[in-house]
Design an enzyme around this catalytic site. Sequence first.
Site, PDB file in Angstrom:
ATOM      1  CD  GLU B 248     -11.106  -4.725   2.259  1.00 29.36           C
ATOM      2  OE1 GLU B 248     -11.661  -3.960   1.465  1.00 29.36           O
ATOM      3  OE2 GLU B 248     -10.704  -5.851   1.956  1.00 29.36           O
ATOM      4  CD  GLU B 365       3.608  -5.425  -3.333  1.00 26.00           C
ATOM      5  OE1 GLU B 365       2.423  -5.798  -3.352  1.00 26.00           O
ATOM      6  OE2 GLU B 365       4.510  -6.064  -2.767  1.00 26.00           O
TER       7      GLU B 365
END
Lengths: 321, 383
Positions: B248, B365
């Site tokens: 992905e 993050e």
Amino acid sequence: MRFLLDTGQRDFASALRALLAAADTPRVVRDWSRGEHASGRALWGRIAEAGVFGLAVPEEYGGAGRRPVELAVAFVELGRYAVPGPSVETVAAAVLLGERADLAKRFLPELASGSAMATVTMSFARHGYGLALDGDAAQVRLAATPEGLRLSPGAGAVRRSLDPARRLTPLPPVGELVGAEPAWAEALLWARLATAAQALGVGLALLDRTVAYVKQRTQFGVPIGSFQAVRHRLADVRIALEFARPLVFGAAVTMSPADVAAAKLSACEAGYAAARAALQLHGAIGYTAEYDLSLWLTKARALRGAWGAPEECRRVVLGRP
Amino acid sequence: MTEAVDLTHTPADEEFRAEARAWLTAHVPPRPLPSLETAEGFAAHRAWEAELAADRWSVVSWPERYGGRDAGLVRWLVFEEEYYAAGAPGRVGQNGVSLLAPTLFDHGTEEQRARVLPPMATGEVVWAQAWSEPEAGSDLAALRSRAVRTAGGWLLTGQKTWSSRAAFADRAFGLFRSDPDTPGPHQGLTYLMFDLRAPGVTVRPIGRLDGKPAFAELFLDQVFVPDEDVIGEPGQGWRIAMSTAGNERGLTLRSPGRFLACADRLLSLWQEQGAPESAAAGVADAVVRARAYQLFTYAAASRHLDGEALGPESSLNKVFWSELDLALHETALDLLGPAGEEAGSPWSEGYVFALAGPVYAGTNEIQRDIIAERLLGLPKGRR
């Protein structure tokens, strides 16, 4: 489509890295900054021996033919080790002088072999009375004048750069006229590509040194590299450098003005972002001239402006005059 | 094979490009389809997938027996460049094609591939992902939904959320805790496929920022899943899912063609607006970054073709494209001035979609943590 360096190109990079890693370049840079050129000339000779200054020189004049990909490979390493001297300018001069057979025969062999350094006024695209890098060290000094390219007989007094290793010299716009219509655009392309590659190398070195530092520097009882503010700043630097790298090598493959300008813009911005992060994460020690980090910090800023500042590169990307 | 660095495509690849371009020119709807986050738009996008599939353009990189063309990575990149340059619709089957299918290729059985992939290729079955839970977002391994053994299969119970496309999709895939007594949270998880219309499933659509039901909450109460819908070994779900996450974040989720086409449209918009100096830097930067993403991907594809595994560097990719997508659309909205706020235009629709990019598929993050630890070798710290 195969967008990877070949074995020969990768070996060339490793050989240069080995040569430069053993050369104690910080000491050479500091000598050069004081105008003591002996150690720098010796290093220059070894870099020339490795073939770097023949990469914009046809074979008949002692070069390897024009090989922009290998040139980019080499200049990444020169940047990584903060090698001083007018290396970009020597490449630009070789392109300018290579346009005429008599000049090529006269100058290119000594540029390729490293027995001479060349410089050229940086604002030549605008035919101004510009400053040239290291005119006090170069034997071949090309001045851009309204009449064309002149072989300047000497260099004016050295002016200091933000990067102490870059010694800026005015070139009097007099001397032998060696080209009424020099190949400015082509030379600018090569200078820009070499500067982009150099800036990428500078950024990679800054990132490496800073990663090593934050792993060993402890505060609050832990390495500062375990703090997320530090980790994420360095991750962003890595991202910027990793996306500038394919632009640099892609530009070397296509040599299209837009690709070269994009590479210059991105590599210099990534290099400068690396410099800002490096200074911040080293703290006060990074702000000292004595600490070797300063050799790369100051260069990252200077390279941003050289041979096409960000706005100039953006104009080229947008296809504007 | 020559190993020289080369950015040109082979004549055969260029022929493939020409064939794709000709097909797209003849078939791409002249006007944009309604938003795929609406019932009407979802149906229109599903029909578009069927049209693509009828001529084998929906999943070009898959083997022919599942509906593809056996196109290699380079041809997939070429196809994507042509697809988005032609202004073709968004892909409603993206979750299945880019997340579930690679997992089935690596970890599924031949029976599963033969059963699941062809209807995925035609859009007949559209897949939603079911990863996150109310208490398990970035910390996905904290998930609590259970899979309990029963005769011939498993019973799923729990709650999934932020399930993209689930409001209108047919089936879903995700991780479930099949063994609650393992020493670590990454163990005892099983990767399952299930029907969104099975008894015991309640789908509650969630309106994204603009109110469109782009995702949903899933409430599962003793939902039966037969053994044939377990992917890989029970208990090995984390390892299997992480190989999906690698995909992905890697090459296949967001192709460069998408951003190159978007940057081209931004450049045209800027020129139509009289090439204002104030926006020149933003436009130039977007053009440069789209080119950087293309060349980065070409380099990664070349390494992949050389047999190198794509590892944590896919985290670099995810942060870059998600920020680029936002920058492209923000620059366009700024250029449009007061007209930029009008909803429903391709730019504002794209902007709302782009806003989610830094959040899904592993927040940026989390990606920066991966870069710091695995690429830079920095010590682990508090998240």
